[in-house]
Design a protein around this motif. Sequence first.
Motif, mmCIF file in Angstrom:
data_model
loop_
_atom_site.group_PDB
_atom_site.id
_atom_site.type_symbol
_atom_site.label_atom_id
_atom_site.label_comp_id
_atom_site.label_asym_id
_atom_site.label_seq_id
_atom_site.Cartn_x
_atom_site.Cartn_y
_atom_site.Cartn_z
ATOM 1 N N ARG A 102 0.831 -1.208 0.000
ATOM 2 C CA ARG A 102 0.000 0.000 0.000
ATOM 3 C C ARG A 102 0.869 1.264 0.000
ATOM 4 O O ARG A 102 0.562 2.246 -0.669
ATOM 5 C CB ARG A 102 -0.906 -0.032 1.237
ATOM 6 N N GLY A 103 1.977 1.204 0.733
ATOM 7 C CA GLY A 103 2.856 2.369 0.838
ATOM 8 C C GLY A 103 3.410 2.820 -0.500
ATOM 9 O O GLY A 103 3.663 4.018 -0.706
ATOM 10 N N ILE A 106 0.635 4.949 -1.984
ATOM 11 C CA ILE A 106 0.511 6.204 -1.223
ATOM 12 C C ILE A 106 1.647 7.152 -1.583
ATOM 13 O O ILE A 106 1.438 8.354 -1.810
ATOM 14 C CB ILE A 106 0.506 5.926 0.292
ATOM 15 N N THR A 110 1.226 10.806 -3.336
ATOM 16 C CA THR A 110 1.773 11.972 -2.642
ATOM 17 C C THR A 110 2.709 12.753 -3.557
ATOM 18 O O THR A 110 2.607 13.987 -3.680
ATOM 19 C CB THR A 110 2.532 11.538 -1.380
ATOM 20 N N VAL A 147 -7.960 9.213 -3.472
ATOM 21 C CA VAL A 147 -7.648 9.355 -2.045
ATOM 22 C C VAL A 147 -8.914 9.274 -1.206
ATOM 23 O O VAL A 147 -8.927 8.700 -0.112
ATOM 24 C CB VAL A 147 -6.913 10.691 -1.787
ATOM 25 N N LEU A 151 -8.648 4.485 -2.153
ATOM 26 C CA LEU A 151 -7.549 4.113 -1.262
ATOM 27 C C LEU A 151 -7.524 5.114 -0.115
ATOM 28 O O LEU A 151 -6.620 5.940 -0.023
ATOM 29 C CB LEU A 151 -6.215 4.121 -2.015
ATOM 30 N N GLU A 153 -6.937 7.486 2.679
ATOM 31 C CA GLU A 153 -5.735 7.789 3.443
ATOM 32 C C GLU A 153 -5.912 9.171 4.058
ATOM 33 O O GLU A 153 -5.648 10.197 3.426
ATOM 34 C CB GLU A 153 -4.508 7.759 2.533
ATOM 35 N N LEU A 156 -3.553 12.146 3.655
ATOM 36 C CA LEU A 156 -3.433 12.857 2.387
ATOM 37 C C LEU A 156 -4.532 13.894 2.181
ATOM 38 O O LEU A 156 -4.478 14.671 1.227
ATOM 39 C CB LEU A 156 -3.468 11.859 1.221
#
Length: 213
Positions: A102-103, A106, A110, A147, A151, A153, A156
Amino acid sequence: MATDASDESVAEAFWWMYVAAPLRVPGCHGSIVRLLRNDDDVSYALWGDMVTKDAPVILADTFEGDVNPLIELADDEASGPWNREAAFKALIRLTEEARTERGVVIDLITRQLEDLLLRYPRRLRHGADPKRLDNRVTHASNLCQTVAFDLPEPALAPLVRQVIQAGIFDRQMCGVDELEEGFAGRDTFRPDRRPSIPLDVWRHVRGWHCFAS
C-alpha cells in the motif's frame, strides 16, 4: 502497433489482452502496459471504453510482481489521464489482494499531488498547451477521488484540499462535499469492485464494436 482502429491488428491486440487476463498468461503484462501508453484520442480510437472499464482488471490480473511498468504508466504525462487512472486502479486492486505494498501507491500519489501543486501554476503562467493543462486537471481530479474513495488515506486529505484550493480540480467530476464524506469514511460514491475477466471471454466482449460483423 497500428493506430487505425479498423486495422485487424488492433482487434487482435484487443482480443489477446482479454484472453491474457483470465488465463494469467506469463510475460504479457509489460506489453499490455505499453499498449495503453498513448494519449486520449489515440487510446479511445483503439480501445474505446475498455480503458475505463476493464483495463485496470486486465493490468492487475496479468501482473507478475514488478510494479515499475504500472508506475511508469501512472507517471506518463504523454498518456491520457484515463490511461493513467487505469494504472492507479490496477495498483489499488493489487494492494487489496496483498500483491503489492500500500505504501508504494501512497508514495506515488503523494509525489504526484505535490508535483501538481508545484508545477501547474508555473505552466499556467507560461501559457502551456490548453489540452495538456486540461489533462492535468483531470488527472488531479482523479487522484483526489482516489484518495477519498478508492484508497482512503486521511493523512493525504490536507494535500488534496490544497490541490482543490489551487484550482487544479474539476468540481463537475465530483463535489468537494463528497470528497469530505469520503475522507470521513462515510462515502457512498465508490462503485462495486469490478470482477475479473471470465474464462468465457467471448461472452464478455462480443458486444464490443470492434467485434461487430
